[in-house]
Design a protein around this motif. Sequence first.
Motif, PDB file in Angstrom:
ATOM      1  N   PHE A  49      -5.891   7.080  -7.838  1.00 39.82           N
ATOM      2  CA  PHE A  49      -5.643   6.459  -8.699  1.00 39.82           C
ATOM      3  C   PHE A  49      -6.793   6.585 -10.262  1.00 39.82           C
ATOM      4  O   PHE A  49      -7.525   7.311 -10.706  1.00 39.82           O
ATOM      5  N   ASP A  50      -6.191   5.786 -10.952  1.00 38.84           N
ATOM      6  CA  ASP A  50      -7.394   5.320 -12.298  1.00 38.84           C
ATOM      7  C   ASP A  50      -8.383   4.380 -12.501  1.00 38.84           C
ATOM      8  O   ASP A  50      -9.324   4.550 -12.542  1.00 38.84           O
ATOM      9  N   ASP A  51      -8.318   4.117 -10.940  1.00 40.39           N
ATOM     10  CA  ASP A  51      -9.653   3.250 -10.637  1.00 40.39           C
ATOM     11  C   ASP A  51     -10.542   3.794  -9.375  1.00 40.39           C
ATOM     12  O   ASP A  51      -9.692   4.754  -9.123  1.00 40.39           O
ATOM     13  N   GLY A  52     -11.271   2.701  -9.024  1.00 42.71           N
ATOM     14  CA  GLY A  52     -12.414   3.887  -7.699  1.00 42.71           C
ATOM     15  C   GLY A  52     -13.134   4.800  -7.562  1.00 42.71           C
ATOM     16  O   GLY A  52     -12.978   5.127  -8.546  1.00 42.71           O
ATOM     17  N   ALA A  53     -14.205   5.064  -7.319  1.00 42.13           N
ATOM     18  CA  ALA A  53     -14.898   6.112  -7.353  1.00 42.13           C
ATOM     19  C   ALA A  53     -14.095   8.000  -6.724  1.00 42.13           C
ATOM     20  O   ALA A  53     -13.141   7.208  -6.079  1.00 42.13           O
ATOM     21  N   ALA A  54     -14.682   8.359  -7.768  1.00 43.56           N
ATOM     22  CA  ALA A  54     -14.733  10.421  -7.391  1.00 43.56           C
ATOM     23  C   ALA A  54     -15.353  10.179  -5.941  1.00 43.56           C
ATOM     24  O   ALA A  54     -16.517   9.870  -5.665  1.00 43.56           O
ATOM     25  N   LEU A  55     -14.216  10.928  -5.450  1.00 48.11           N
ATOM     26  CA  LEU A  55     -14.551  11.562  -4.545  1.00 48.11           C
ATOM     27  C   LEU A  55     -15.498  13.176  -4.598  1.00 48.11           C
ATOM     28  O   LEU A  55     -16.105  13.538  -3.636  1.00 48.11           O
ATOM     29  N   PHE A  56     -14.828  14.000  -5.630  1.00 42.82           N
ATOM     30  CA  PHE A  56     -15.236  15.626  -5.947  1.00 42.82           C
ATOM     31  C   PHE A  56     -15.373  14.955  -7.150  1.00 42.82           C
ATOM     32  O   PHE A  56     -14.827  14.541  -8.348  1.00 42.82           O
ATOM     33  N   THR A  57     -16.741  15.813  -7.796  1.00 43.43           N
ATOM     34  CA  THR A  57     -17.129  16.420  -9.123  1.00 43.43           C
ATOM     35  C   THR A  57     -15.573  17.540  -9.825  1.00 43.43           C
ATOM     36  O   THR A  57     -14.642  18.537  -8.979  1.00 43.43           O
TER      37      THR A  57
END
Length: 276
Positions: free
Chosen positions: A133-141
């Motif tokens: 998604f373009d939104d939301g919190a990234a799960l990995f760097t």
Amino acid sequence: MASAPKANLPVFYKDLIPLNSNEHGDYTARTVDKAAWVAHQHAVPLTVEEFPAAQRNYPIVFSAGDNAVPLALMGLNEGVNVFFDDEGTPVDAPTPYIPAYIRRYPFILAKLDKNSDNLSLCFDPTTDLVGKFDDGAALFTDDKQPTEHTQGLLQFCEKFEQAGARTQAFMKELKDHDLLMDGEVAIQRADAPNDPFTYRGFQMVNQDKLRELRGDQLRKWNENGLLPLIVAHLFSLDLMRTVFARQVEQGKGPIAAANGAAPAAPAADKPKAKKS
């Protein structure tokens, strides 16, 4: 296309896959103010640590069967939830206590190898809460390491598992002392006082047997915190009539629910609500 629900999955979950940086390195997790997955769920598992907060809003009962678990009742008929609307938005202000089981979704710690006790962070891929998604919190760097958000999710799930172990110990104490009994509540309607609805299909603490316990046992439970949990459960049962009244007020009463199921464990047989 969403895959069909698999057998033996926990309530809410339709599928499970392990989260990993190779396949999900560019995934994000959305934060929402609605819990659509709970909209039509009438019973949600609880941990014992949640009893003090949950008993203010929900009746706390135990599922039927030998492997009983605590449940927060959000409705007295299957498919009826009087605390969340059809879109999963809380209907009350302030918002009632939301059980950790609801807040954990779509993530969960699961055993991938039946020969190992190791648990892996997994998620339900059929949801729209995790994905590219373009939104939301990234799960990995960028270098494929878990972000602080992912580490927080893992810690939450780990604490939930730890609370689950304490809950199992509590349930073992109740079973070892033969304190659980089949529950039944008859609720009279104002318009038909002689024709109550009787709900069964759950378990509760037998207060007669509780009073017969030795004083040293009660003192031990009071010291280790088990006795207050039992009291919270017993006090919360009065809320079943409140939940029934909310169903009627919302047009979700037993008649509208077409004799839906009485409170029961999500995976157990669900006896029908019936008049007596």
